[in-house]
Design an enzyme around this catalytic site. Structure first.
Site, PDB file in Angstrom:
ATOM      1  N   ASN A   9      -2.448  -0.605 -10.153  1.00 36.21           N
ATOM      2  CA  ASN A   9      -2.832  -1.737  -9.335  1.00 36.21           C
ATOM      3  C   ASN A   9      -3.587  -1.140  -8.147  1.00 36.21           C
ATOM      4  O   ASN A   9      -3.023  -0.326  -7.413  1.00 36.21           O
ATOM      5  CB  ASN A   9      -1.521  -2.417  -8.912  1.00 36.21           C
ATOM      6  CG  ASN A   9      -1.645  -3.319  -7.722  1.00 36.21           C
ATOM      7  OD1 ASN A   9      -2.735  -3.759  -7.357  1.00 36.21           O
ATOM      8  ND2 ASN A   9      -0.503  -3.598  -7.086  1.00 36.21           N
ATOM      9  N   LYS A  11      -4.574  -2.595  -5.534  1.00 33.97           N
ATOM     10  CA  LYS A  11      -4.230  -3.294  -4.280  1.00 33.97           C
ATOM     11  C   LYS A  11      -5.507  -3.645  -3.509  1.00 33.97           C
ATOM     12  O   LYS A  11      -6.509  -4.004  -4.108  1.00 33.97           O
ATOM     13  CB  LYS A  11      -3.260  -2.452  -3.447  1.00 33.97           C
ATOM     14  CG  LYS A  11      -2.030  -2.043  -4.254  1.00 33.97           C
ATOM     15  CD  LYS A  11      -0.908  -1.510  -3.415  1.00 33.97           C
ATOM     16  CE  LYS A  11       0.246  -1.075  -4.325  1.00 33.97           C
ATOM     17  NZ  LYS A  11       1.437  -0.654  -3.637  1.00 33.97           N
ATOM     18  N   HIS A  97       3.888  -9.329  -7.700  1.00 28.55           N
ATOM     19  CA  HIS A  97       4.021  -7.999  -7.106  1.00 28.55           C
ATOM     20  C   HIS A  97       4.825  -8.105  -5.814  1.00 28.55           C
ATOM     21  O   HIS A  97       4.738  -9.104  -5.092  1.00 28.55           O
ATOM     22  CB  HIS A  97       2.642  -7.378  -6.830  1.00 28.55           C
ATOM     23  CG  HIS A  97       2.750  -5.970  -6.355  1.00 28.55           C
ATOM     24  ND1 HIS A  97       2.910  -5.660  -5.022  1.00 28.55           N
ATOM     25  CD2 HIS A  97       2.779  -4.792  -7.024  1.00 28.55           C
ATOM     26  CE1 HIS A  97       3.023  -4.338  -4.910  1.00 28.55           C
ATOM     27  NE2 HIS A  97       2.944  -3.794  -6.106  1.00 28.55           N
ATOM     28  N   GLU A  99       4.407  -7.052  -2.946  1.00 29.79           N
ATOM     29  CA  GLU A  99       3.652  -7.420  -1.738  1.00 29.79           C
ATOM     30  C   GLU A  99       3.333  -8.916  -1.726  1.00 29.79           C
ATOM     31  O   GLU A  99       3.264  -9.539  -0.662  1.00 29.79           O
ATOM     32  CB  GLU A  99       2.393  -6.549  -1.638  1.00 29.79           C
ATOM     33  CG  GLU A  99       2.774  -5.108  -1.275  1.00 29.79           C
ATOM     34  CD  GLU A  99       1.910  -4.034  -1.924  1.00 29.79           C
ATOM     35  OE1 GLU A  99       0.786  -4.335  -2.350  1.00 29.79           O
ATOM     36  OE2 GLU A  99       2.380  -2.876  -2.012  1.00 29.79           O
ATOM     37  N   GLU A 169       9.725  -2.703 -10.193  1.00 34.54           N
ATOM     38  CA  GLU A 169       9.283  -1.981  -9.012  1.00 34.54           C
ATOM     39  C   GLU A 169      10.255  -2.267  -7.866  1.00 34.54           C
ATOM     40  O   GLU A 169      10.119  -3.281  -7.170  1.00 34.54           O
ATOM     41  CB  GLU A 169       7.882  -2.441  -8.605  1.00 34.54           C
ATOM     42  CG  GLU A 169       6.844  -2.244  -9.690  1.00 34.54           C
ATOM     43  CD  GLU A 169       5.429  -2.141  -9.114  1.00 34.54           C
ATOM     44  OE1 GLU A 169       4.832  -1.075  -9.278  1.00 34.54           O
ATOM     45  OE2 GLU A 169       4.953  -3.097  -8.493  1.00 34.54           O
ATOM     46  N   GLY A 175       5.090   2.289  -2.143  1.00 39.69           N
ATOM     47  CA  GLY A 175       4.149   2.492  -1.037  1.00 39.69           C
ATOM     48  C   GLY A 175       4.458   3.664  -0.141  1.00 39.69           C
ATOM     49  O   GLY A 175       5.369   4.455  -0.400  1.00 39.69           O
ATOM     50  N   SER A 215       6.224   4.648  -6.195  1.00 38.41           N
ATOM     51  CA  SER A 215       6.106   6.077  -5.875  1.00 38.41           C
ATOM     52  C   SER A 215       6.153   6.974  -7.104  1.00 38.41           C
ATOM     53  O   SER A 215       6.698   8.086  -7.042  1.00 38.41           O
ATOM     54  CB  SER A 215       7.169   6.499  -4.851  1.00 38.41           C
ATOM     55  OG  SER A 215       6.956   5.840  -3.617  1.00 38.41           O
TER      56      SER A 215
HETATM   57  P1  13P Z   1       2.908   3.259  -5.189  1.00 41.10           P
HETATM   58  O1  13P Z   1       2.843   4.049  -6.488  1.00 41.10           O
HETATM   59  O2  13P Z   1       1.808   3.627  -4.256  1.00 41.10           O
HETATM   60  O3  13P Z   1       4.269   3.333  -4.582  1.00 41.10           O
HETATM   61  O4  13P Z   1       2.641   1.729  -5.578  1.00 41.10           O
HETATM   62  C1  13P Z   1       3.303   1.161  -6.674  1.00 41.10           C
HETATM   63  C2  13P Z   1       2.821  -0.209  -6.896  1.00 41.10           C
HETATM   64  O5  13P Z   1       2.980  -1.088  -6.067  1.00 41.10           O
HETATM   65  C3  13P Z   1       2.151  -0.499  -8.164  1.00 41.10           C
HETATM   66  O6  13P Z   1       1.970  -1.874  -8.302  1.00 41.10           O
END
Ligand code: 13P
Length: 260
Positions: A9, A11, A97, A99, A169, A175, A215
């Protein structure tokens, strides 16, 4: 041998030019990887999707949108309709997601509507679920995951399972401030998710791939991919350089094959 899923993703990071450079490079680098063995997908920004869908071979890299409204049209300023995404010939819609849920207040009830809209418009719905750090500390993780699945997939039929993917997740793992889940913890929660999918869809639930995200990095990807209930990796930061993502994928495939 299970099919392995690798996706990212993007983002709100890469602009159109950066996205196209990234996708073109990733396609070139991964062209020899057998798509019967792996599914590779990238979820860029809305503004990049049109060009990406013209220039990228979706047999190589499937493309998806980061979100979608449950209505086709109407008074929904700032939203994107399933019809608009259909015009782009996309295959995947990512829904819920962390976020979206935690920064923009999206709820499980919205997920139920979005998942149904995604399926009725011919997309694969990639539903993201995960508990917060607080829920984990209170010992509520399994209940939270089960609720997110039971509401998000409410009223669906076994024949819908083939168009569903799940990404686990944990919110506390995602993040720059995230701490990756241990391999053991991730496997344990994936098992809960797989059991819940079986409860919801019967045997058909077994075909729903469940990906781990939060992560993922070159240091933990191999340990995760060999877990019995982990079908793939949904990667953020460690995937945003095409060369590094290609290496992570190749390492993970090799590790998985060596483990058989
Ligand atoms: P990170 O791998 O940067 O922690 O992000 C994971 C994520 O949100 C994938 O959708």
């Amino acid at each position: 041998m299970k099919k392995l899923y690798f996706g990212s993703n993007l983002k709100m990071y890469k602009n159109i030019r950066e996205t196209m450079d990234y996708l073109t490079k990733l396609q070139e680098l991964t062209t020899d990887l057998d798509r019967d063995e792996i599914t590779l997908f990238i979820i860029p920004s809305y503004t990049s999707l049109d060009r990406a869908s013209w220039q990228i071979d979706q047999n190589q890299i499937r493309l998806g949108a980061q979100n979608m409204c449950w209505e086709e049209r109407g008074q929904f300023t700032g939203e994107i309709s399933p019809l608009m995404l259909q015009e782009l010939g996309l295959q995947i819609v990512e829904l819920g997601h962390s976020e979206r849920r935690h920064v923009f207040g999206e709820t499980d009830e919205m997920m139920e509507k979005k998942v149904k809209a995604a399926l009725s418009h011919g997309f694969t719905a990639l539903l993201c679920i995960g508990e917060t750090g607080e829920e984990k500390d209170f010992g509520l993780s399994d209940e939270v995951l089960r609720k997110q699945l039971k509401v998000g997939f409410f009223g669906l039929k076994p024949e819908d399972a083939k168009n569903l993917w799940v990404a686990y997740e944990p919110v506390w793992a995602i993040g720059v401030n995230g701490k990756p889940a241990t391999v053991e913890y991730a496997q344990e929660k994936h098992h809960v998710i797989k059991e819940t999918l079986k409860e919801l869809f019967g045997e058909a639930g077994r075909q729903i791939p469940v990906l781990y995200g939060g992560s993922v990095n070159p240091g933990n990807a191999n340990g995760l991919i060999v877990q019995p209930d982990i079908d793939g990796l949904f990667v953020g930061r460690s995937a945003w350089d095409a060369g590094k993502f290609d290496e992570l994928i190749r390492d993970a495939i090799k590790t998985y094959k060596d483990s058989l």
